[in-house]
Motif scaffolding. Sequence first.
Motif, PDB file in Angstrom:
ATOM      1  N   ILE A 194       0.858  -1.179   0.000  1.00 18.76           N
ATOM      2  CA  ILE A 194       0.000   0.000   0.000  1.00 18.76           C
ATOM      3  C   ILE A 194       0.897   1.232   0.000  1.00 18.76           C
ATOM      4  N   ALA A 195       0.793   2.047  -1.011  1.00 21.33           N
ATOM      5  CA  ALA A 195       1.649   3.226  -1.121  1.00 21.33           C
ATOM      6  C   ALA A 195       1.364   4.201   0.014  1.00 21.33           C
ATOM      7  N   PRO A 196       2.399   4.715   0.679  1.00 25.40           N
ATOM      8  CA  PRO A 196       2.178   5.727   1.716  1.00 25.40           C
ATOM      9  C   PRO A 196       1.375   6.900   1.155  1.00 25.40           C
ATOM     10  N   HIS A 197       0.433   7.367   1.909  1.00 29.37           N
ATOM     11  CA  HIS A 197      -0.423   8.499   1.573  1.00 29.37           C
ATOM     12  C   HIS A 197      -1.309   8.212   0.356  1.00 29.37           C
ATOM     13  N   ASP A 198      -0.730   8.072  -0.814  1.00 30.41           N
ATOM     14  CA  ASP A 198      -1.510   7.928  -2.037  1.00 30.41           C
ATOM     15  C   ASP A 198      -2.227   6.592  -2.141  1.00 30.41           C
ATOM     16  N   GLY A 199      -1.846   5.632  -1.315  1.00 30.20           N
ATOM     17  CA  GLY A 199      -2.479   4.324  -1.380  1.00 30.20           C
ATOM     18  C   GLY A 199      -3.776   4.224  -0.596  1.00 30.20           C
ATOM     19  N   TYR A 200      -4.199   5.331   0.034  1.00 28.11           N
ATOM     20  CA  TYR A 200      -5.429   5.327   0.829  1.00 28.11           C
ATOM     21  C   TYR A 200      -6.520   6.125   0.141  1.00 28.11           C
ATOM     22  N   ASP A 201      -7.741   5.652   0.279  1.00 24.54           N
ATOM     23  CA  ASP A 201      -8.887   6.224  -0.417  1.00 24.54           C
ATOM     24  C   ASP A 201      -9.522   7.330   0.427  1.00 24.54           C
ATOM     25  N   PRO A 202      -9.472   8.581  -0.019  1.00 26.92           N
ATOM     26  CA  PRO A 202     -10.052   9.670   0.779  1.00 26.92           C
ATOM     27  C   PRO A 202     -11.566   9.566   0.937  1.00 26.92           C
ATOM     28  N   LYS A 203     -12.226   8.746   0.116  1.00 27.74           N
ATOM     29  CA  LYS A 203     -13.682   8.594   0.213  1.00 27.74           C
ATOM     30  C   LYS A 203     -14.090   7.408   1.069  1.00 27.74           C
ATOM     31  N   ALA A 204     -13.158   6.523   1.386  1.00 29.82           N
ATOM     32  CA  ALA A 204     -13.467   5.339   2.184  1.00 29.82           C
ATOM     33  C   ALA A 204     -12.964   5.570   3.598  1.00 29.82           C
ATOM     34  N   VAL A 205     -13.824   6.140   4.432  1.00 28.28           N
ATOM     35  CA  VAL A 205     -13.424   6.671   5.736  1.00 28.28           C
ATOM     36  C   VAL A 205     -14.163   5.968   6.862  1.00 28.28           C
ATOM     37  N   LEU A 206     -13.457   5.713   7.955  1.00 29.28           N
ATOM     38  CA  LEU A 206     -14.118   5.255   9.170  1.00 29.28           C
ATOM     39  C   LEU A 206     -13.699   6.183  10.307  1.00 29.28           C
ATOM     40  N   SER A 207     -14.635   6.419  11.204  1.00 27.37           N
ATOM     41  CA  SER A 207     -14.385   7.345  12.305  1.00 27.37           C
ATOM     42  C   SER A 207     -14.736   6.681  13.620  1.00 27.37           C
ATOM     43  N   ALA A 208     -13.853   6.848  14.611  1.00 24.02           N
ATOM     44  CA  ALA A 208     -14.105   6.329  15.952  1.00 24.02           C
ATOM     45  C   ALA A 208     -13.548   7.334  16.955  1.00 24.02           C
ATOM     46  N   PRO A 209     -14.217   7.537  18.085  1.00 24.99           N
ATOM     47  CA  PRO A 209     -13.786   8.549  19.055  1.00 24.99           C
ATOM     48  C   PRO A 209     -12.556   8.128  19.845  1.00 24.99           C
ATOM     49  N   LEU A 210     -11.499   7.829  19.119  1.00 26.35           N
ATOM     50  CA  LEU A 210     -10.224   7.477  19.717  1.00 26.35           C
ATOM     51  C   LEU A 210      -9.152   8.145  18.872  1.00 26.35           C
ATOM     52  N   LEU A 211      -8.504   9.146  19.431  1.00 29.19           N
ATOM     53  CA  LEU A 211      -7.516   9.903  18.672  1.00 29.19           C
ATOM     54  C   LEU A 211      -6.258   9.090  18.440  1.00 29.19           C
ATOM     55  N   GLY A 212      -5.707   9.263  17.252  1.00 28.75           N
ATOM     56  CA  GLY A 212      -4.427   8.648  16.933  1.00 28.75           C
ATOM     57  C   GLY A 212      -3.475   9.709  16.431  1.00 28.75           C
ATOM     58  N   LYS A 213      -2.201   9.566  16.759  1.00 24.34           N
ATOM     59  CA  LYS A 213      -1.205  10.499  16.271  1.00 24.34           C
ATOM     60  C   LYS A 213      -0.824  10.130  14.855  1.00 24.34           C
TER      61      LYS A 213
END
Length: 348
Positions: free
Chosen positions: A144-163
């Motif tokens: 999976i390519a760093p940054h560009d390998g992730y889909d900006p439209k395929a998002v999941l959200s959970a109330p747990l912050l990550g750095k």
Amino acid sequence: MSIRNVALVYFYAIGSAFAQVPSPSPEKSLVYAVHDADAIVGYETNSRAVRAMVDRLVLAVTGQPDVGKAWGSLVAPNDKIGIKISAAGGELFTTHHDVVTAVVEGLVVAGHPRSSIIVWDRSLGGIKDAGYRLAVDGYPVRAIAPHDGYDPKAVLSAPLLGKLVWGDLEYFGDIGKMPMLSDTENTSNVSHFSKIISGEVDKVINVPVMSISETNGIAGCIYNMTIPNIDNWRRFAQGSRFGAESLAEIYANPIIAKKVVFNLMDGLIAQYAGGPQPQPNYAIHHATLYASKDPVALDATALKYFEQWRARGSLPAIGPLAAYVSYASQIGLGNSAPNRIEVKNIGR
């Protein structure tokens, strides 16, 4: 905070919707196991023996009369097929090349060109040393390519912050430069699925290694499809109950749950401590492959072995970190209770 009180939200294209999960199965789950001591000796696999083991498993799971029909019952001719491996274990503990090749050969018999099958993991680590021959195998093996390998439209959200770190889609900063934002500003409660799982494959053959995870209990079927397929993943691998249970919710997303058609766990070498990174001192030549359509039952079966091996080695139980396995059963992803799982051993 328990995940049961948390909404893990899946946004895709326009708008948002809660992930839909199936109802709990009223039937027992079947896990098939095939053991062959000749399949691996001194960390060296026997390709012919491994191929025969994989063929026997897919025939057993599908109930079909031949290998071509077996794989054909799992994937349609026009499906884009992915094989999700685990490459975190380096040379000795990556999903074995012979196992993956056996799956590919079966799919080829079912009519799928090997060049169209994507084999992938987040990073490829030591796959070359593990025997993968990218120039001659005939099937693409991708990271999976760093940054560009992730889909900006395929998002999941959970109330747990990550750095956020470099490589995450929303990380602020350039390579070689210190970000100007504070640690608080460079955090997020959002993760993105990889483009490979979100849109490049329709059906997935999930092939994890039989290994524990020091942060999530077991790096098995559910782990293999979740943690390595999203960015900002470290927040779910912190050893907390919230982080662990979240894996079941992530897997329940249609982007994963509806695509995985077959789970094949590579237990030729099993690692019961230190995983998923390689730790030969805590590994055994198990010489066994497992398969099931139920990822929960397969993880629960492996977890039972891990606890036995850890007890013999005077190691603490790893089960508490694998809370997502039982929670996955509660939300209908499969069966985790021993009385709801039947393990069938297949002879030669």
